[in-house]
Design a protein around this motif. Structure first.
Motif, PDB file in Angstrom:
ATOM      1  N   SER A  21       1.113  -1.495   0.424  1.00  0.00           N
ATOM      2  CA  SER A  21       0.053  -0.032   0.122  1.00  0.00           C
ATOM      3  C   SER A  21       0.908   1.308  -0.155  1.00  0.00           C
ATOM      4  CB  SER A  21      -0.649  -0.458   1.270  1.00  0.00           C
ATOM      5  OG  SER A  21      -1.511   0.983   1.008  1.00  0.00           O
ATOM      6  N   THR A  22       1.877   1.354   1.362  1.00  0.00           N
ATOM      7  CA  THR A  22       2.666   2.531   0.826  1.00  0.00           C
ATOM      8  C   THR A  22       3.042   3.169  -0.526  1.00  0.00           C
ATOM      9  OG1 THR A  22       4.565   3.209   2.187  1.00  0.00           O
ATOM     10  CG2 THR A  22       4.451   1.078   1.879  1.00  0.00           C
TER      11      THR A  22
ATOM     12  N   GLN B 189       1.901   4.193  -3.037  1.00  0.00           N
ATOM     13  CA  GLN B 189       2.266   6.114  -3.585  1.00  0.00           C
ATOM     14  C   GLN B 189       2.721   6.292  -4.408  1.00  0.00           C
ATOM     15  OE1 GLN B 189       1.312   5.463   1.182  1.00  0.00           O
ATOM     16  NE2 GLN B 189       2.930   6.634   0.382  1.00  0.00           N
ATOM     17  N   ARG B 190       3.464   5.767  -5.342  1.00  0.00           N
ATOM     18  CA  ARG B 190       4.787   6.462  -6.029  1.00  0.00           C
ATOM     19  C   ARG B 190       4.431   6.291  -7.229  1.00  0.00           C
ATOM     20  NH1 ARG B 190      10.549   4.251  -4.332  1.00  0.00           N
ATOM     21  NH2 ARG B 190      11.157   6.828  -4.217  1.00  0.00           N
TER      22      ARG B 190
ATOM     23  N   TYR C 211       0.489   6.648  -8.841  1.00  0.00           N
ATOM     24  CA  TYR C 211      -0.037   7.753  -8.170  1.00  0.00           C
ATOM     25  C   TYR C 211      -0.690   7.895  -9.489  1.00  0.00           C
ATOM     26  CZ  TYR C 211      -4.269   9.773  -5.983  1.00  0.00           C
ATOM     27  OH  TYR C 211      -5.806  10.232  -5.877  1.00  0.00           O
TER      28      TYR C 211
ATOM     29  N   SER D 224      -1.862  -3.050   3.815  1.00  0.00           N
ATOM     30  CA  SER D 224      -2.683  -2.169   4.257  1.00  0.00           C
ATOM     31  C   SER D 224      -2.324  -2.119   5.650  1.00  0.00           C
ATOM     32  CB  SER D 224      -3.869  -2.556   3.528  1.00  0.00           C
ATOM     33  OG  SER D 224      -3.518  -1.871   2.112  1.00  0.00           O
TER      34      SER D 224
ATOM     35  N   GLY E  66       0.780   1.662   6.182  1.00  0.00           N
ATOM     36  CA  GLY E  66      -0.272   1.357   4.565  1.00  0.00           C
ATOM     37  C   GLY E  66      -1.711   2.163   4.778  1.00  0.00           C
TER      38      GLY E  66
ATOM     39  N   PHE F  27      -3.106   4.861   3.966  1.00  0.00           N
ATOM     40  CA  PHE F  27      -3.647   6.243   3.158  1.00  0.00           C
ATOM     41  C   PHE F  27      -4.232   5.963   1.394  1.00  0.00           C
ATOM     42  CE2 PHE F  27       0.110   8.584   4.500  1.00  0.00           C
ATOM     43  CZ  PHE F  27      -0.290   9.265   5.966  1.00  0.00           C
ATOM     44  N   ASP F  28      -4.751   4.437   1.725  1.00  0.00           N
ATOM     45  CA  ASP F  28      -5.059   3.730   0.100  1.00  0.00           C
ATOM     46  C   ASP F  28      -6.064   4.001   0.306  1.00  0.00           C
ATOM     47  OD1 ASP F  28      -5.901   1.250   1.254  1.00  0.00           O
ATOM     48  OD2 ASP F  28      -4.009   1.229   2.024  1.00  0.00           O
TER      49      ASP F  28
ATOM     50  N   TYR G 115      -6.652   7.410  -0.993  1.00  0.00           N
ATOM     51  CA  TYR G 115      -6.525   8.223  -2.048  1.00  0.00           C
ATOM     52  C   TYR G 115      -6.280   7.665  -3.278  1.00  0.00           C
ATOM     53  CZ  TYR G 115      -2.057   4.674  -2.805  1.00  0.00           C
ATOM     54  OH  TYR G 115      -1.536   3.247  -2.642  1.00  0.00           O
TER      55      TYR G 115
ATOM     56  N   ARG H 215      -7.241  -5.046  -0.594  1.00  0.00           N
ATOM     57  CA  ARG H 215      -6.556  -4.071   0.158  1.00  0.00           C
ATOM     58  C   ARG H 215      -6.508  -5.777   1.479  1.00  0.00           C
ATOM     59  NH1 ARG H 215      -7.346  -1.142   4.785  1.00  0.00           N
ATOM     60  NH2 ARG H 215      -5.414   0.925   4.374  1.00  0.00           N
TER      61      ARG H 215
ATOM     62  N   HIS I 167      11.450   4.640   2.011  1.00  0.00           N
ATOM     63  CA  HIS I 167      11.875   4.865   0.209  1.00  0.00           C
ATOM     64  C   HIS I 167      12.377   4.672  -0.532  1.00  0.00           C
ATOM     65  CE1 HIS I 167       6.146   5.430   0.150  1.00  0.00           C
ATOM     66  NE2 HIS I 167       6.844   4.331   1.569  1.00  0.00           N
TER      67      HIS I 167
END
Lengths: 271, 317
Positions: free
Chosen positions: A38-39, A42-43, A45, A66, A78, A80-81, A84, A120, B117
């Motif tokens: 999940s984290t 973010q990369r 998006y 998640s 995780g 924010f999923d 977002y 998730r 990250h």
């Protein structure tokens, strides 16, 4: 990876590429499961929005880890999923409450999926030893009543359902509390929601993710849209970065542990 | 207490007081210190063991925290934390209210940039270097330590591409151990595999093509060699690149042999590296395992199924 080397791709630390690669394959009729923490999603998006969702390509995103992840801390939770992902059109967002639901979602996703979908699930162990059940096709956007109650409804999404179940069972007035599993953040089970809002004055939403923009907010939006005035309390991760710690400690901090959930239930019942 | 050099080092200022001959002894102590604590407290192991010498050499040769050092991802920064005033609290690593498992600006002046990250270090250090130029601080050094898995990501290339046309005083150190959390993949990895200490492959070097001064490969476990390389590099203005070859898990045989497992091994016997049995009998499977097993089950029946992952889920069966 080892079982099907020709159909399994480790692309290196390259989330943006992974997502658009999946989109490319999906245009050619393949059923692509893109597994990303999940984290780390973010990369990617923009790839998610621009390359997958706008074109409505049925890529299946499997969002491991998640929710809170424990000792890796703020950079790796995780949480924010839901927030977002929820604002992206076309996207289905599912959160299985246990391993059997996870399996059924993975099974359902490969049968004629029309939209991109995110599934998730948390880091760590599940809750069932009998996880290997016969596959069952799920209806997209369908929630489920897990236990009946008379006064208050808890609407949880995802594996935090287990803490909710234990919390409900821990209180004396458990007969007053109904527990629903939303199953999906998007689309919402509107039939079930109308039933909940007509039947219960008080509603608690529970999710292992940020409250801002999260699943509980979706329920608030639903209530506002339909002029419901029921009392709604949203439980989830507050508007701050959660640092590292054991899962038990972190659950306590965000008040998603069994005891805190029970306290919230009791305080609402006695209002 | 046993006589120890490590116990006298409360900051890199103390480190710079000791003689170069003593540095390998310090490396031994630092490695043992990391092993002893991670063995009982858990955490990331292999990456930090691999850069013990590099960490010592960097803080010895450069004037940290004035010179700015950025660790990419940060799994490898335990030695850095221990040498920069956090030795006595290192046992709280990754615990609630304890040290973060990653460099973090609020924790120390030596942690110049928060990470976690991958592949951010080149951009961050380049930003600092360009800022230094704007401030007229032309002798300041800016160092990004990047692993071979991280450098193959898009963001790292974007940073290198920009740095190559800047006058930024940037040193990118490639910590090449041929593995991220899982073995590195891709064409760049194949190129790097051909590099040996003292031998730079003849194939066109993409780093040089991006206007970097390319040094190495050098042995990342030879402190003296590293110090010599740093002294050379300090004299060169502009973007430069040092290729360092290290062994992930260095100094703990089992960690060298099984680098994937010893990335974050859980509890183990410090002397031997023997993993302590963690009983999972009777417990439900992890979600990631249910995912992996189920996907294989589905893929057996549906040949249209493809799995893609950016490194993180290979452990799923």
């Amino acid at each position: 990876m080892e079982a099907f080397p020709e159909r399994a791709f480790d692309v290196g630390i390259a989330e943006q590429h992974a997502v658009t690669l999946a989109a490319g394959m999906a245009t050619q009729g393949f059923v692509v499961y893109c597994a990303i923490y999940s984290t780390f999603l973010q990369r990617a998006y923009d790839q998610l929005i621009h390359d997958v969702a706008i074109q409505n390509l049925p890529v299946i995103f499997c969002l491991d880890r998640s929710g809170l992840v424990g000792e890796d801390g703020a950079t790796h939770h995780g949480v924010f999923d839901i927030a977002y992902l929820r604002c992206i059109p076309n996207l289905i967002i599912a959160a299985p409450r246990d391993e059997v639901e996870l399996r059924n979602l993975l099974y359902t996703a490969q049968i004629d999926l029309k939209n991109p979908m995110a599934i998730r699930y948390p880091r760590g162990r599940g809750v069932r030893l009998d996880w290997k059940q016969k596959f069952k096709k799920l209806e997209i956007g369908k929630g489920e009543l897990l236990s009946e109650g008379t006064d208050l409804a808890i609407l949880s999404v995802g594996s935090i359902a287990e803490n909710v179940k234990l919390a409900v069972n821990s209180i004396e007035e458990k007969d007053k509390v109904a527990h629903y599993d939303a199953g999906f953040v998007k689309p919402l089970d509107k039939v079930m929601l109308h039933e909940i809002f007509s039947k219960f004055k008080q509603i608690i939403t529970v999710e292992e993710g940020v409250i801002s923009g999260g699943f509980g907010n979706a329920i608030l939006e639903f209530a506002a849209k339909h002029n419901y005035t029921n009392q709604i309390k949203c439980l989830g991760v507050p508007d701050q970065f959660i640092e590292q710690g054991s899962m038990a400690q972190l659950y306590e901090i965000v008040e998603l542990d069994v005891k805190s959930i029970a306290i919230t239930i009791k305080s609402l019942l006695h209002k | 207490m046993e006589k120890s050099i490590l116990n006298t080092i409360d900051s890199p200022l103390d480190l710079r007081k000791i003689s170069t001959e003593e540095l390998p002894v310090l490396a031994k102590e630092l490695r043992k210190f990391i092993i002893d604590i991670v063995a009982t407290k858990e955490g990331h192991l292999g990456a930090s063991l691999g850069v013990v010498e590099l960490t010592i050499a960097l803080h010895y040769a450069f004037n940290t925290p004035e010179d700015l050092l950025v660790w990419d991802v940060g799994h490898q920064a335990y030695g850095h934390k221990i040498l920069t005033g956090r030795r006595d609290v290192f046992h709280t690593n990754r615990q609630l209210h304890g040290l973060s498992g990653f460099p973090k600006r609020s924790e120390s002046n030596y942690d110049t940039f928060g990470v976690g990250h991958s592949s951010t270090a080149i951009s961050a250090a380049l930003g600092m270097a360009i800022a230094s130029n704007l401030k007229g601080e032309f002798s300041k050094q800016h160092i990004a330590v990047v692993g071979d898995a991280s450098i193959a990501s898009g963001m790292a290339f974007e940073g290198l591409n920009h740095a190559g046309v800047s006058k930024a005083n940037l040193l990118v150190i490639l910590n090449d151990n041929a593995i991220g959390i899982d073995p590195s993949v891709g064409a760049l990895k194949q190129y790097l595999t051909k590099a040996k200490v003292g031998h730079k492959p003849q194939q066109d070097n993409i780093i040089e093509a991006l206007n970097f001064n390319y040094y190495g490969p050098v042995d990342g476990h030879d402190i003296e060699g590293l110090l010599a390389a740093f002294e050379e590099l300090k004299k060169i203005q502009g973007p430069k690149f040092l290729h360092v070859i290290t062994t992930k898990g260095k100094g703990l045989q089992k960690a060298e042999e099984d680098q994937v497992k010893y990335h974050a091994p859980g509890k183990f016997v410090p002397d031997t590296g023997e993993l302590l049995p963690s009983s999972s009998e009777g417990l439900p499977l992890k979600y990631q395992d249910v995912f992996g097993l189920t996907l294989v089950e589905l893929a057996e029946k549906n040949e249209k199924i493809i799995g893609i992952t950016p490194q993180c889920q290979r452990e799923a069966p």
